[in-house]
Scaffold this motif. Structure first.
Motif, mmCIF file in Angstrom:
data_model
loop_
_atom_site.group_PDB
_atom_site.id
_atom_site.type_symbol
_atom_site.label_atom_id
_atom_site.label_comp_id
_atom_site.label_asym_id
_atom_site.label_seq_id
_atom_site.Cartn_x
_atom_site.Cartn_y
_atom_site.Cartn_z
ATOM 1 N N GLY A 203 -23.866 -4.890 -106.914
ATOM 2 C CA GLY A 203 -23.388 -3.519 -107.408
ATOM 3 C C GLY A 203 -22.946 -2.885 -106.320
ATOM 4 O O GLY A 203 -23.064 -3.157 -105.006
ATOM 5 N N ALA A 204 -22.046 -1.782 -106.800
ATOM 6 C CA ALA A 204 -21.400 -0.820 -105.509
ATOM 7 C C ALA A 204 -22.293 -0.305 -104.718
ATOM 8 O O ALA A 204 -21.688 0.248 -103.721
ATOM 9 C CB ALA A 204 -20.400 0.012 -106.276
ATOM 10 N N LYS A 205 -23.607 0.152 -104.974
ATOM 11 C CA LYS A 205 -24.247 0.878 -104.072
ATOM 12 C C LYS A 205 -25.049 0.261 -103.058
ATOM 13 O O LYS A 205 -25.614 0.561 -102.257
ATOM 14 C CB LYS A 205 -25.048 1.931 -104.920
ATOM 15 C CG LYS A 205 -24.276 3.080 -105.511
ATOM 16 C CD LYS A 205 -25.126 4.235 -106.017
ATOM 17 C CE LYS A 205 -24.301 5.385 -106.760
ATOM 18 N NZ LYS A 205 -25.181 6.391 -106.957
ATOM 19 N N GLY A 206 -25.514 -1.092 -103.188
ATOM 20 C CA GLY A 206 -25.928 -1.908 -102.178
ATOM 21 C C GLY A 206 -27.515 -2.240 -102.546
ATOM 22 O O GLY A 206 -27.881 -2.495 -103.748
ATOM 23 N N VAL A 207 -28.198 -2.577 -101.369
ATOM 24 C CA VAL A 207 -29.606 -3.294 -101.674
ATOM 25 C C VAL A 207 -30.656 -2.335 -101.486
ATOM 26 O O VAL A 207 -31.446 -2.139 -102.483
ATOM 27 C CB VAL A 207 -29.648 -4.441 -100.430
ATOM 28 C CG1 VAL A 207 -30.975 -5.080 -100.348
ATOM 29 C CG2 VAL A 207 -28.593 -5.621 -100.597
ATOM 30 N N SER A 208 -30.825 -1.796 -100.452
ATOM 31 C CA SER A 208 -32.099 -1.038 -100.211
ATOM 32 C C SER A 208 -32.191 0.033 -99.131
ATOM 33 O O SER A 208 -31.433 0.084 -98.318
ATOM 34 C CB SER A 208 -33.205 -1.977 -99.544
ATOM 35 O OG SER A 208 -34.255 -1.597 -99.288
ATOM 36 N N ILE A 209 -32.670 1.109 -99.555
ATOM 37 C CA ILE A 209 -32.777 2.358 -98.984
ATOM 38 C C ILE A 209 -34.292 2.522 -98.379
ATOM 39 O O ILE A 209 -35.187 2.342 -99.211
ATOM 40 C CB ILE A 209 -32.377 3.797 -99.569
ATOM 41 C CG1 ILE A 209 -30.906 3.585 -99.680
ATOM 42 C CG2 ILE A 209 -32.804 4.845 -98.987
ATOM 43 C CD1 ILE A 209 -30.512 4.890 -100.751
ATOM 44 N N VAL A 210 -34.604 3.042 -97.294
ATOM 45 C CA VAL A 210 -35.693 3.141 -96.529
ATOM 46 C C VAL A 210 -35.605 4.720 -96.231
ATOM 47 O O VAL A 210 -35.168 4.863 -95.088
ATOM 48 C CB VAL A 210 -36.281 2.294 -95.307
ATOM 49 C CG1 VAL A 210 -37.510 2.599 -94.895
ATOM 50 C CG2 VAL A 210 -36.180 0.880 -95.895
ATOM 51 N N GLY A 211 -36.357 5.550 -96.941
ATOM 52 C CA GLY A 211 -36.017 7.062 -96.580
ATOM 53 C C GLY A 211 -34.902 7.544 -97.135
ATOM 54 O O GLY A 211 -33.802 7.296 -96.970
ATOM 55 N N SER A 212 -34.874 8.672 -97.994
ATOM 56 C CA SER A 212 -33.755 8.923 -98.913
ATOM 57 C C SER A 212 -33.311 10.256 -98.651
ATOM 58 O O SER A 212 -32.178 10.934 -99.079
ATOM 59 C CB SER A 212 -34.512 9.351 -100.205
ATOM 60 O OG SER A 212 -35.387 10.384 -100.540
ATOM 61 N N ASP A 213 -33.881 11.040 -97.650
ATOM 62 C CA ASP A 213 -33.551 12.152 -97.141
ATOM 63 C C ASP A 213 -33.356 12.778 -95.849
ATOM 64 O O ASP A 213 -34.725 12.703 -95.342
ATOM 65 C CB ASP A 213 -34.004 13.340 -98.206
ATOM 66 C CG ASP A 213 -33.374 14.531 -98.285
ATOM 67 O OD1 ASP A 213 -32.757 15.177 -97.068
ATOM 68 O OD2 ASP A 213 -33.236 15.391 -99.028
#
Length: 377
Positions: A203-213
């Protein structure tokens, strides 16, 4: 005559005792009556940050439950029950909006309880149209294992690990489309390993975030995450996108990706022994600001690079320095500088990375759902 009656009564009592004791049960032909789980194929041991802390065992030692549909799955894993349990998923678990009419708790998002192992039975199972969440605000979960599952069509993330949840191992899964990311580790999620997974058509947003802000600087004491032996194939982004924590990325295979691992907000990321093929920017600590720290060799941080680049751009290393340990707004770690500057102490566990030249063949052969075979017999 009286003796005969007494004799018959004794015989009846004896037969009754035999029945109660089970001696009169039908023969099983010498076959054991208990089943056990065996895993064949490319079953690899858990390594990485999931081995730290209280260690990750999932539902080992608990009851084994085989589930075939949404309702059975929900009952086996729902967050209100921390009982150790191994949940074997047989087939495809799907969600339809009509389930909400049965009971409002039946949503397309399921909160998983602590002490659970979720295994795809046979050559893998599928969870479709459902977002898995591990942790809720004020209610962290811990000790969860997820293996041999294909995730697709999630209404949000395929898997969210957050709110202080810890000791999670996600292994030999295949991740496809999701409205948001595939696996996000945020809000003090901790001690997570992602190994031998396939990320493609995500999908368009990708795989993985570590830490959101950028504002959540307390995350610097959490967000310990390992990615190893994963296949990032044509993924849109977040491969991963990192803030604050300590992230170890080794022995992964990236193909046809615009931006590989990308770190900001003083993240400590060791990116080593990976294979990048047709990747425009293989890795960066300065792609966005404030900068993160990306190192390509633990043994020689200043000059070394253990990765392989084929038809790829130039990676952007960024070594930690005292002046970069504050952004002047959200964080100031200068009084803890040794934790950042002593790169050799970033990774607290033992591991043996393999030569990245072999990764394309090894990962294509071994990674993803269906590469281990789960039997229960």
């Amino acid at each position: 005559m009286r003796s005969l009656k007494r004799y018959l009564i004794l015989i009846l009592i004896f037969l009754f005792i035999l029945v109660i004791a089970g001696c009169g049960a039908p023969s099983t032909g010498g076959q054991p009556t208990t089943k056990k789980i065996t895993i064949e194929g490319y079953d690899e041991p858990m390594i990485g940050f999931a081995t730290i802390g209280q260690r990750t065992t999932g539902g080992a030692g608990g009851e084994v439950v085989v589930v075939h549909d949404y309702f059975e799955f929900f009952d086996a894993v729902y967050h209100a029950d921390d009982t150790p349990r191994v949940v074997l998923v047989d087939g495809t678990i799907t969600y339809t909006p009509s389930y909400y009419l049965i009971d409002p708790k039946y949503l397309n998002t399921i909160n998983i309880a602590s002490n659970k192992t979720i295994l795809g039975l046979g050559d893998g199972a599928t969870i479709s149209g459902i977002s898995i969440r591990i942790g809720r605000q004020g209610d962290p979960e811990k000790n969860i294992v997820i293996r041999n599952i294909t995730f697709e069509n999630a209404p949000d993330d395929n898997i969210s690990i957050w709110w202080g949840s810890s000791n999670i191992w996600i292994d030999h899964c295949t991740f496809k489309s999701a409205v948001d990311s595939n696996v996000d580790i945020t809000r003090q999620g901790n001690y997570v390993t992602l190994s031998w997974n396939r990320f493609e058509n995500v999908g368009a947003k990708g795989v993985s975030i570590v830490g959101s802000d950028d504002k959540l600087s307390d995350d610097a004491d959490y967000l310990r995450v390992t990615y190893h032996h994963n296949f990032f194939n044509g993924t849109a982004g977040r491969n991963p996108r990192m803030r604050y924590g300590i992230v170890h990325i080794f022995n992964n295979y990236y193909t046809d990706v615009q931006l590989g691992p990308n770190g900001t907000c003083a993240v400590r990321a060791l990116v080593e022994y990976n294979y990048f093929e047709r990747v425009q920017i293989p890795a960066s600590g300065t792609y966005n600001s404030p900068p993160g720290f990306i190192v390509f060799s633990k043994e020689d941080p200043e000059n070394g690079d253990t990765n392989i680049y084929i038809e790829s751009g130039t990676p952007q290393k960024n070594l930690p320095t005292l002046d970069q340990l504050t952004d002047g707004i959200n964080y100031d770690f200068r009084d803890r500088a040794d934790e950042w500057l002593n790169i050799s102490n970033w990774i607290p566990y033992n591991y043996s990375p393999e030569d990245p030249i072999n990764l394309p063949s090894v990962i294509l052969e071994k990674a993803g759902a269906g590469k281990i075979i789960v039997k229960y017999e």
